[in-house]
Design a protein around this motif. Structure first.
Motif, PDB file in Angstrom:
ATOM      1  N   CYS A 144      -6.568  -2.775   5.446  1.00  0.00           N
ATOM      2  CA  CYS A 144      -7.254  -1.736   4.682  1.00  0.00           C
ATOM      3  C   CYS A 144      -8.315  -1.098   5.564  1.00  0.00           C
ATOM      4  CB  CYS A 144      -7.880  -2.374   3.443  1.00  0.00           C
ATOM      5  SG  CYS A 144      -8.587  -1.147   2.355  1.00  0.00           S
ATOM      6  N   LYS A 167      -7.966  12.388  -3.983  1.00  0.00           N
ATOM      7  CA  LYS A 167      -6.721  11.839  -4.542  1.00  0.00           C
ATOM      8  C   LYS A 167      -6.915  11.034  -5.809  1.00  0.00           C
ATOM      9  CE  LYS A 167      -3.526  11.703  -0.744  1.00  0.00           C
ATOM     10  NZ  LYS A 167      -4.306  12.099   0.429  1.00  0.00           N
ATOM     11  N   ILE A 170      -3.607  -1.215  -3.535  1.00  0.00           N
ATOM     12  CA  ILE A 170      -4.631  -1.814  -2.670  1.00  0.00           C
ATOM     13  C   ILE A 170      -5.320  -2.950  -3.430  1.00  0.00           C
ATOM     14  CG2 ILE A 170      -6.623  -1.357  -1.159  1.00  0.00           C
ATOM     15  CD1 ILE A 170      -5.763   1.531  -0.971  1.00  0.00           C
TER      16      ILE A 170
HETATM   17  P1  AMP Z   1      -0.422   7.078   1.543  1.00  0.00           P
HETATM   18  O1  AMP Z   1       0.635   7.524   0.588  1.00  0.00           O
HETATM   19  O2  AMP Z   1       0.076   6.152   2.595  1.00  0.00           O
HETATM   20  O3  AMP Z   1      -1.301   8.146   2.065  1.00  0.00           O
HETATM   21  O4  AMP Z   1      -1.461   6.298   0.647  1.00  0.00           O
HETATM   22  C1  AMP Z   1      -2.101   6.900  -0.460  1.00  0.00           C
HETATM   23  C2  AMP Z   1      -3.583   6.622  -0.404  1.00  0.00           C
HETATM   24  O5  AMP Z   1      -3.819   5.215  -0.295  1.00  0.00           O
HETATM   25  C3  AMP Z   1      -4.262   7.231   0.804  1.00  0.00           C
HETATM   26  O6  AMP Z   1      -4.594   8.549   0.582  1.00  0.00           O
HETATM   27  C4  AMP Z   1      -5.477   6.340   0.911  1.00  0.00           C
HETATM   28  O7  AMP Z   1      -6.469   6.709  -0.022  1.00  0.00           O
HETATM   29  C5  AMP Z   1      -4.952   4.984   0.519  1.00  0.00           C
HETATM   30  N1  AMP Z   1      -4.533   4.231   1.718  1.00  0.00           N
HETATM   31  C6  AMP Z   1      -3.314   4.235   2.295  1.00  0.00           C
HETATM   32  N2  AMP Z   1      -3.287   3.433   3.365  1.00  0.00           N
HETATM   33  C7  AMP Z   1      -4.516   2.890   3.480  1.00  0.00           C
HETATM   34  C8  AMP Z   1      -5.131   1.985   4.403  1.00  0.00           C
HETATM   35  N3  AMP Z   1      -4.439   1.419   5.410  1.00  0.00           N
HETATM   36  N4  AMP Z   1      -6.426   1.668   4.204  1.00  0.00           N
HETATM   37  C9  AMP Z   1      -7.124   2.199   3.169  1.00  0.00           C
HETATM   38  N5  AMP Z   1      -6.618   3.056   2.279  1.00  0.00           N
HETATM   39  C10 AMP Z   1      -5.320   3.414   2.418  1.00  0.00           C
END
Ligand code: AMP
Ligand code: GLY
Length: 426
Positions: A187, A214, A155
């Motif tokens: 985001c 996390k 990010i």
């Molecule tokens: P994911 O593996 O897609 O869950 O991504 C891991 C972590 O990244 C998530 O638990 C969120 O903390 C963060 N994250 C993922 N996608 C987004 C998003 N679109 N906006 C903000 N944070 C995100």
């Protein structure tokens, strides 16, 4: 009945602990397991991605039900293989496991079925990635398409971080073929929660809510990890929100998968952001969360075995899962260097004292036995879980026990649940 659990982490320890309580259990096996699991199940030294080997074991021992913990064997097709051999297994087939195995598939699936998620585009090369990221503005979210052990999401907040992110994906190719296609998305801002449900392909049994932490460090700072602690209930859902999530997200997902001939049997874990505009899907997982499973198993009243067995046969024989009113919390004890390069091999002390704290159950993740002593053997080492009448009691007990356990490189977050408690008190 004979049951085989596949996996070796805290989640699988919690599953074995729960299944061991079933009056229907005659024999319980875990492959490959860990020293903690060996206290409740027979250990089978087969790695969890050796599908044919596992299937031969299950055939030879006439296993009645196999339960799969981690995503890798699911995305490799363990359920297809077992089913083809006439074995009963609870989990999604390979095509259904794509919901987790491919972010491109899952995002396009959500678009097809009008399931609320962050706006996104897919980039195949650097030029396209630059163009798409400019469209969304900073901060922006970059996601590797394939499995990346929870590390495939970046990010970037500044132009420098964005360029460094692009370099990671397109030049260094840190995620290999998992990073050939990059999902670039807006985001989202809000509170994150986990919503987990069992499905028999059609019917849905929601579990209690939970919230996972996390980030590695207090205050939600530092890199993303597999999860440093969690609690159930999540404590952040307004009344009616759970049914909105079920109706707007979970049901359309199960229905959509069925409509696409990818019937989803197993555990559907939806990572959600509760935004000002309502819940949005961050990601799907096709398995129980780790450490969410630990707190959910601690609160579940049902006998887990018949639930999973009937689910595997495509016919849930219960209409609801029941969870104790008590709260449950889990604090993950990790080793310094996690998630990149954890210190390994140090002896762990104080487990017995910790286990004597009221309401506490300790689930092993990366532990090993060396010359008869228990040592830390990886990143997330132990899960200190506790139940209590209220969330604050469960957290307090978990922290008392967590402080009893010692090894030189032990690290853990001090603030699991703190914000939720403060907010709910005000
Ligand atoms: P994911 O593996 O897609 O869950 O991504 C891991 C972590 O990244 C998530 O638990 C969120 O903390 C963060 N994250 C993922 N996608 C987004 C998003 N679109 N906006 C903000 N944070 C995100
Ligand atoms: N705790 C997050 C996960 O299992 O993916």
């Amino acid at each position: 009945m004979k049951v085989l659990v596949v996996g070796s982490g805290g989640r699988e320890h919690a599953l074995c602990w729960k299944l061991r309580q079933s009056p229907l259990i005659d024999e319980l096996y875990c492959a490959p397991g860990n020293p903690g699991i060996s206290q409740v199940a027979d250990i089978v030294p087969i790695p969890s991605d050796e599908i044919h080997h596992l299937a031969s074991f299950a055939t030879d021992l006439k296993i009645d039900l196999t339960v799969v913990g981690p995503e890798l064997p699911l995305t490799l097709g363990i359920v297809d293989d077992f089913t083809n051999r006439g074995l009963t297994i609870f989990g999604p087939k390979k095509q259904a496991a794509e919901l987790e195995g491919s972010k491109v598939f899952s995002k396009e699936f959500m678009r097809r079925h009008d399931i609320p998620t962050a706006r996104f585009e897919i980039a195949h090369d650097l030029d396209a990635a630059r163009r798409i990221a400019a469209h969304f503005g900073l901060p922006v979210v970059l996601k590797a398409d394939g499995l990346a052990s929870g590390k495939g999401v970046l990010i970037p907040k500044t132009e420098e971080e964005l360029e460094a992110g692009f370099k990671t994906f397109f030049e260094d190719r840190r995620f290999g073929s998992a990073g050939e296609r990059v999902v670039i998305e807006e985001c989202l801002v809000g509170e994150e929660i986990s919503f987990i449900a069992f499905s028999d392909g059609e019917r849905i049994l929601p579990l209690a809510t939970s919230k996972d932490y996390k980030r590695l460090k207090d205050g939600d700072l530092g890199p993303n990890t597999g999860g440093m602690g969690c609690h159930s209930p999540a404590g952040v859902l307004k009344s009616g929100a759970a049914s909105e999530i079920l109706d707007r997200i979970v049901r359309p997902t199960i229905q959509g998968m069925s409509d696409e001939n990818r019937q989803f049997v197993g555990v559907l874990y939806v990572g959600l952001m509760l935004t000002a505009d309502g819940p949005r899907v961050l990601e799907y997982n096709v398995r129980l969360g780790d450490p969410e499973a630990q707190v959910l198993m601690a609160r579940m009243e049902n006998d887990l075995l018949p639930v999973l067995l009937s689910g595997a046969h495509g016919r849930f024989d219960t209409s609801r899962l029941h969870f104790r009113k008590e709260a449950a919390a889990c604090v993950v004890l990790a080793s310094q260097g996690y998630p990149e390069k954890p210190t390994k091999g140090e002896a762990i002390l104080g487990l017995e004292q910790a286990g004597n704290v009221e309401g506490v159950e300790i689930f092993h993740a990366a532990t090993a036995l060396k010359d008869g002593a228990l040592v830390a053997a990886g990143g997330r080492v132990l899960n200190v879980c506790a139940t209590g009448p209220q969330l604050r009691d469960a957290l307090k007990r978990a922290y008392v026990a967590a402080n009893c356990i010692r090894w030189p490189s032990k690290i853990f977050r001090q603030d699991i649940g703190r914000q939720v408690l403060e907010r709910n008190a005000s």
